[in-house]
Scaffold this motif. Structure first.
Motif, PDB file in Angstrom:
ATOM      1  N   PRO A  63      25.673  27.225  59.595  1.00  0.00           N
ATOM      2  CA  PRO A  63      25.956  27.974  58.367  1.00  0.00           C
ATOM      3  C   PRO A  63      27.037  29.028  58.596  1.00  0.00           C
ATOM      4  CG  PRO A  63      23.932  28.755  59.346  1.00  0.00           C
ATOM      5  CD  PRO A  63      24.373  27.568  60.159  1.00  0.00           C
ATOM      6  N   LEU A  64      27.659  29.404  57.521  1.00  0.00           N
ATOM      7  CA  LEU A  64      28.645  30.480  57.539  1.00  0.00           C
ATOM      8  C   LEU A  64      27.886  31.771  57.258  1.00  0.00           C
ATOM      9  CD1 LEU A  64      31.699  31.025  57.747  1.00  0.00           C
ATOM     10  CD2 LEU A  64      31.803  30.755  55.289  1.00  0.00           C
ATOM     11  N   LEU A  65      27.841  32.664  58.239  1.00  0.00           N
ATOM     12  CA  LEU A  65      27.097  33.908  58.106  1.00  0.00           C
ATOM     13  C   LEU A  65      28.032  35.043  57.732  1.00  0.00           C
ATOM     14  CD1 LEU A  65      24.823  33.633  61.262  1.00  0.00           C
ATOM     15  CD2 LEU A  65      24.234  33.088  58.913  1.00  0.00           C
ATOM     16  N   ILE A  66      27.660  35.782  56.695  1.00  0.00           N
ATOM     17  CA  ILE A  66      28.427  36.955  56.274  1.00  0.00           C
ATOM     18  C   ILE A  66      27.468  38.133  56.280  1.00  0.00           C
ATOM     19  CG2 ILE A  66      29.737  37.993  54.399  1.00  0.00           C
ATOM     20  CD1 ILE A  66      30.370  35.034  53.585  1.00  0.00           C
ATOM     21  N   ASN A  67      27.827  39.178  56.990  1.00  0.00           N
ATOM     22  CA  ASN A  67      26.978  40.358  57.098  1.00  0.00           C
ATOM     23  C   ASN A  67      27.674  41.563  56.501  1.00  0.00           C
ATOM     24  OD1 ASN A  67      24.662  39.309  58.553  1.00  0.00           O
ATOM     25  ND2 ASN A  67      26.101  38.982  60.230  1.00  0.00           N
ATOM     26  N   VAL A  68      26.874  42.457  55.926  1.00  0.00           N
ATOM     27  CA  VAL A  68      27.369  43.706  55.359  1.00  0.00           C
ATOM     28  C   VAL A  68      26.633  44.832  56.079  1.00  0.00           C
ATOM     29  CG1 VAL A  68      27.680  45.062  53.255  1.00  0.00           C
ATOM     30  CG2 VAL A  68      27.627  42.571  53.123  1.00  0.00           C
ATOM     31  N   ASP A  69      27.389  45.756  56.710  1.00  0.00           N
ATOM     32  CA  ASP A  69      26.732  46.849  57.421  1.00  0.00           C
ATOM     33  C   ASP A  69      26.526  48.053  56.505  1.00  0.00           C
ATOM     34  OD1 ASP A  69      29.518  48.231  59.375  1.00  0.00           O
ATOM     35  OD2 ASP A  69      29.254  47.986  57.243  1.00  0.00           O
ATOM     36  N   VAL A  70      25.995  49.127  57.062  1.00  0.00           N
ATOM     37  CA  VAL A  70      25.638  50.313  56.273  1.00  0.00           C
ATOM     38  C   VAL A  70      26.865  50.909  55.577  1.00  0.00           C
ATOM     39  CG1 VAL A  70      24.597  52.599  56.391  1.00  0.00           C
ATOM     40  CG2 VAL A  70      23.737  50.793  57.835  1.00  0.00           C
ATOM     41  N   GLN A  71      28.015  50.872  56.226  1.00  0.00           N
ATOM     42  CA  GLN A  71      29.236  51.429  55.633  1.00  0.00           C
ATOM     43  C   GLN A  71      29.882  50.496  54.600  1.00  0.00           C
ATOM     44  OE1 GLN A  71      28.836  51.473  59.101  1.00  0.00           O
ATOM     45  NE2 GLN A  71      28.170  53.601  59.119  1.00  0.00           N
ATOM     46  N   GLY A  72      29.317  49.292  54.405  1.00  0.00           N
ATOM     47  CA  GLY A  72      29.867  48.356  53.434  1.00  0.00           C
ATOM     48  C   GLY A  72      30.966  47.478  53.994  1.00  0.00           C
ATOM     49  N   TYR A  75      31.487  41.307  57.807  1.00  0.00           N
ATOM     50  CA  TYR A  75      31.651  40.571  59.052  1.00  0.00           C
ATOM     51  C   TYR A  75      31.371  39.107  58.756  1.00  0.00           C
ATOM     52  CZ  TYR A  75      31.264  45.172  61.175  1.00  0.00           C
ATOM     53  OH  TYR A  75      31.477  46.489  61.516  1.00  0.00           O
ATOM     54  N   ILE A  76      32.137  38.231  59.377  1.00  0.00           N
ATOM     55  CA  ILE A  76      31.971  36.803  59.155  1.00  0.00           C
ATOM     56  C   ILE A  76      31.976  36.113  60.516  1.00  0.00           C
ATOM     57  CG2 ILE A  76      34.450  36.440  58.792  1.00  0.00           C
ATOM     58  CD1 ILE A  76      33.642  34.352  56.658  1.00  0.00           C
ATOM     59  N   ASN A  77      31.134  35.092  60.690  1.00  0.00           N
ATOM     60  CA  ASN A  77      31.032  34.430  61.984  1.00  0.00           C
ATOM     61  C   ASN A  77      32.050  33.317  62.157  1.00  0.00           C
ATOM     62  OD1 ASN A  77      29.888  32.501  60.281  1.00  0.00           O
ATOM     63  ND2 ASN A  77      28.352  31.884  61.773  1.00  0.00           N
ATOM     64  N   ALA A  78      33.144  33.369  61.458  1.00  0.00           N
ATOM     65  CA  ALA A  78      34.220  32.391  61.601  1.00  0.00           C
ATOM     66  C   ALA A  78      35.498  33.125  61.987  1.00  0.00           C
ATOM     67  CB  ALA A  78      34.430  31.635  60.298  1.00  0.00           C
ATOM     68  N   GLY A  79      36.365  32.439  62.667  1.00  0.00           N
ATOM     69  CA  GLY A  79      37.622  33.061  63.058  1.00  0.00           C
ATOM     70  C   GLY A  79      37.613  33.450  64.523  1.00  0.00           C
ATOM     71  N   LYS A  80      38.663  34.166  64.924  1.00  0.00           N
ATOM     72  CA  LYS A  80      38.835  34.517  66.330  1.00  0.00           C
ATOM     73  C   LYS A  80      37.957  35.680  66.763  1.00  0.00           C
ATOM     74  CE  LYS A  80      43.576  32.910  66.329  1.00  0.00           C
ATOM     75  NZ  LYS A  80      44.984  33.259  66.463  1.00  0.00           N
ATOM     76  N   ALA A  81      37.693  36.623  65.884  1.00  0.00           N
ATOM     77  CA  ALA A  81      36.928  37.822  66.243  1.00  0.00           C
ATOM     78  C   ALA A  81      35.764  38.009  65.276  1.00  0.00           C
ATOM     79  CB  ALA A  81      37.838  39.041  66.225  1.00  0.00           C
ATOM     80  N   PRO A  82      34.620  37.340  65.546  1.00  0.00           N
ATOM     81  CA  PRO A  82      33.499  37.446  64.602  1.00  0.00           C
ATOM     82  C   PRO A  82      32.851  38.819  64.570  1.00  0.00           C
ATOM     83  CG  PRO A  82      32.870  36.149  66.521  1.00  0.00           C
ATOM     84  CD  PRO A  82      34.327  36.445  66.642  1.00  0.00           C
ATOM     85  N   ARG A  83      33.093  39.657  65.555  1.00  0.00           N
ATOM     86  CA  ARG A  83      32.478  40.988  65.584  1.00  0.00           C
ATOM     87  C   ARG A  83      33.387  42.067  65.010  1.00  0.00           C
ATOM     88  NH1 ARG A  83      27.586  40.711  68.043  1.00  0.00           N
ATOM     89  NH2 ARG A  83      27.340  39.066  69.573  1.00  0.00           N
TER      90      ARG A  83
END
Length: 148
Positions: A63-72, A75-83
């Motif tokens: 799956p394609l994971l998209i995360n939203v942190d406290v600051q809004g 982050y996406i787990n695709a591409g060269k730099a997922p972090r």
């Protein structure tokens, strides 16, 4: 006798004709019934029912994971730099490319407990613009201590 006729003429009619008010009310009701569905906006989301079990994505298609942190930040787990955080435009671009290549890719959104509801809705709107047919929300199973 003149005063008796004068009193009869001055007698007022104390009834109110409500038929025109009912007509106006029915016209307004019809107008609102027609326009109300046109005014609703939202993000289409397929949410699992409460009694359902966790969905396991196919092993060949992560799956394609998209995360939203406290600051809004996104982050996406695709591409060269997922972090590394990405902008909304970059998120839209990456998701569009992934869905163009593999349209059945499951998309999951994870939000920090403290993140505002509006930030998650913005991500859903971006995913809808990218053409995501189904969006899932990531949650944690509550521990026994929290449920008490």
């Amino acid at each position: 006798m003149y005063t008796l006729q004068q009193r009869k003429r001055r007698r007022l009619l104390a009834e109110i004709n409500v038929v025109p008010y009912i007509d106006v009310m029915l016209v307004l009701l019809v107008i609102f019934m027609i326009t109300a569905p046109m005014l609703t906006q939202g993000v289409k989301v397929d949410l699992p029912q409460a009694a359902s079990k966790p969905v396991k994505p196919p092993e060949d298609e992560p799956p394609l994971l998209i995360n939203v942190d406290v600051q809004g930040r996104y982050y996406i787990n695709a591409g060269k730099a997922p972090r590394q955080p990405v902008t909304a435009d970059k998120l839209l671009e990456v998701v569009t490319l992934v869905l163009r290549h593999k349209p059945d890719t499951p998309i999951l959104i994870g939000g920090d407990r403290q993140v505002s509801y509006g930030a998650v809705v913005k991500v859903m709107a971006l995913l809808q613009q990218a053409g995501a047919p189904h969006i899932g929300l990531i949650t944690e199973t509550p521990s026994r201590q929290e449920s008490r």
